[in-house]
Design an enzyme around this catalytic site. Structure first.
Site, PDB file in Angstrom:
ATOM      1  CD  GLU A 241      -4.683  23.976 -17.841  1.00 26.25           C
ATOM      2  OE1 GLU A 241      -4.446  22.908 -18.455  1.00 26.25           O
ATOM      3  OE2 GLU A 241      -5.825  24.487 -17.797  1.00 26.25           O
TER       4      GLU A 241
ATOM      5  CD  GLU B 211      -9.037  24.945 -19.364  1.00 25.79           C
ATOM      6  OE1 GLU B 211      -8.063  24.173 -19.474  1.00 25.79           O
ATOM      7  OE2 GLU B 211     -10.029  24.699 -18.638  1.00 25.79           O
TER       8      GLU B 211
ATOM      9  CD  GLN C 288      -1.724  21.235 -21.153  1.00 25.16           C
ATOM     10  OE1 GLN C 288      -2.439  20.258 -20.966  1.00 25.16           O
ATOM     11  NE2 GLN C 288      -0.842  21.674 -20.271  1.00 25.16           N
ATOM     12  CG  PHE C 289      -4.471  20.494 -26.526  1.00 26.18           C
ATOM     13  CD1 PHE C 289      -3.905  20.057 -27.725  1.00 26.18           C
ATOM     14  CD2 PHE C 289      -3.933  20.038 -25.339  1.00 26.18           C
ATOM     15  CE1 PHE C 289      -2.830  19.186 -27.722  1.00 26.18           C
ATOM     16  CE2 PHE C 289      -2.855  19.167 -25.327  1.00 26.18           C
ATOM     17  CZ  PHE C 289      -2.304  18.739 -26.524  1.00 26.18           C
ATOM     18  CB  ALA C 290      -7.815  25.412 -29.765  1.00 29.26           C
ATOM     19  CG  ASP C 291      -9.435  20.398 -28.892  1.00 32.03           C
ATOM     20  OD1 ASP C 291      -8.296  20.850 -29.126  1.00 32.03           O
ATOM     21  OD2 ASP C 291     -10.018  19.621 -29.661  1.00 32.03           O
ATOM     22  CE1 TYR C 292      -9.099  19.226 -23.548  1.00 33.02           C
ATOM     23  CE2 TYR C 292      -6.857  19.839 -22.961  1.00 33.02           C
ATOM     24  CZ  TYR C 292      -7.781  18.869 -23.312  1.00 33.02           C
ATOM     25  OH  TYR C 292      -7.392  17.564 -23.413  1.00 33.02           O
ATOM     26  CB  ILE C 293     -10.443  27.852 -25.661  1.00 27.74           C
ATOM     27  CG1 ILE C 293     -10.143  29.310 -25.287  1.00 27.74           C
ATOM     28  CG2 ILE C 293     -11.507  27.767 -26.764  1.00 27.74           C
ATOM     29  CD1 ILE C 293      -9.479  30.088 -26.415  1.00 27.74           C
TER      30      ILE C 293
ATOM     31  N   PRO D 235     -14.459  26.653 -21.597  1.00 24.24           N
ATOM     32  CG  PRO D 235     -13.885  24.967 -20.084  1.00 24.24           C
ATOM     33  CD  PRO D 235     -13.668  25.411 -21.501  1.00 24.24           C
TER      34      PRO D 235
ATOM     35  CG  HIS E 147      -6.179  16.302 -27.164  1.00 19.09           C
ATOM     36  ND1 HIS E 147      -7.020  15.360 -26.641  1.00 19.09           N
ATOM     37  CD2 HIS E 147      -5.475  16.806 -26.126  1.00 19.09           C
ATOM     38  CE1 HIS E 147      -6.820  15.275 -25.334  1.00 19.09           C
ATOM     39  NE2 HIS E 147      -5.894  16.153 -24.994  1.00 19.09           N
TER      40      HIS E 147
END
Length: 337
Positions: A26, A57, A79-84, A86, A126
């Protein structure tokens, strides 16, 4: 160079070195990434080698798996590990098992980059450090650099590896090391020798830890941001500690850890992630199994708490100088008596 520049330089080096290296994620293309780690790469290499993806993701990592099977070496950015989360099914069920389930016919030489950790008031979505979840996965390697020099060298080694690597970048130290004293001004990387990053191709081998400070009283195991915090606290308290930067969690350099703990007789583990089932628990078990008869005190762990990362109480959650200092004094207390 700071860490962002070193990562950018490492990506460019590999894109020039190997035409199969592809950057995706992204906003990594025209925009250059939210932290600008991919700035200029689309302009230099074109939209087929550095391109933006939809906000998905699962789709990003799933597409990268297919690219691997096709013969490419994708470097997807989350973009941030928090979004990994999915994308975990594709990363764990497909990428990490592709070599095994195909009996070696296919591999997944992909390197998933993602900023990790807190210290920037990013709040609960984040600031997370989910590295322990991935160290549980067979077939997946986990890397966390702590200096610009290591960031480039480890990244190149990860991209050249024929198995999937999760490359986590501690965003609190993108621009300079962090002592844990959040109200102090940031010291830029330009003031430190670790910022001297060679141009061109070089690697830092995966699975090899680095002793960043030698000592005889206690072994301190850390990675990422916490390497700098632990080192600063050790020196502030005047304790003759040996500080080890793991650099790679899987594979972990157990030989360096074992040698150090057998020398010092004490071990403290520091990480920013939550305590329960954090990677520190695995490290503690390994040290206990291999060094039991050499230990002079119980193993100490200083970690984040078992809560979502709080915005307003960030520095209470963060394993800072006070909590690390108290643990150090406790573990070496008999030496001072």
């Amino acid at each position: 160079m700071n860490m962002i520049e070193a990562i950018n330089n490492g990506l460019e080096t590999m894109m020039r070195h190997d035409e199969n290296v592809v950057i995706m994620g992204e906003d990594v293309g025209y925009f250059g990434g939210v932290f600008r780690a991919t700035a200029g790469l689309q302009e230099k290499f074109g939209k087929t080698r550095c391109f933006d993806t939809p906000i998905s993701e699962c789709g990003i990592i799933g597409a990268a798996v297919g690219m691997c099977a096709y013969g490419l070496r994708p470097v997807p950015e989350i973009q941030f590990a928090d979004y990994i989360y999915p994308g975990m099914d594709q990363l764990i069920s497909e990428a990490a098992r592709l070599r095994y389930r195909s009996a070696g016919e296919f591999t997944a030489p992909m390197t998933v980059r993602s900023p990790v950790g807190g210290g920037i008031f990013g709040g609960q979505t984040h600031s997370q450090s989910p590295e322990a979840m991935f160290t549980h996965v067979s077939g997946l390697k986990t890397v966390i650099p702590s200096t610009p020099y290591d960031a480039k060298g480890l990244l190149i080694a990860a991209i050249e590896d024929n198995d999937p690597v999760l490359f986590l970048e501690p965003k609190r130290i993108y621009n300079g090391p962090f002592t844990g004293y959040y109200d102090n001004a940031v010291s830029p990387w330009s003031k430190f020798p670790e910022a001297e990053v060679p141009e061109g191709h070089y690697t830092v081998p995966l699975g090899k830890a680095k002793i960043v400070r030698e000592g005889d009283a206690v072994t301190v195991l850390a990675y990422g941001t916490m390497v700098h915090v632990a080192k600063a606290v050790v020196e502030e308290h005047g304790i003759d500690a040996e500080v080890i930067d793991l650099r790679t969690l899987v594979p972990v350099d157990i030989e360096t850890i074992e040698e150090s703990v057998k020398k010092t007789g004490r071990c403290m583990i520091v990480h920013e992630a939550t305590r329960t089932s954090g990677f520190g628990a695995e490290l503690s078990a390994l040290v206990q199994e291999r060094c039991f008869y050499h230990l002079e005190a119980p193993i100490e762990r200083v970690t984040g708490f078992d809560t979502p990362y709080p915005h307003s109480l960030e520095w209470a959650y963060f394993p800072g100088p006070v909590r690390i200092g108290e643990a150090l004094e406790k573990i070496v207390g008999d030496l001072k008596s």
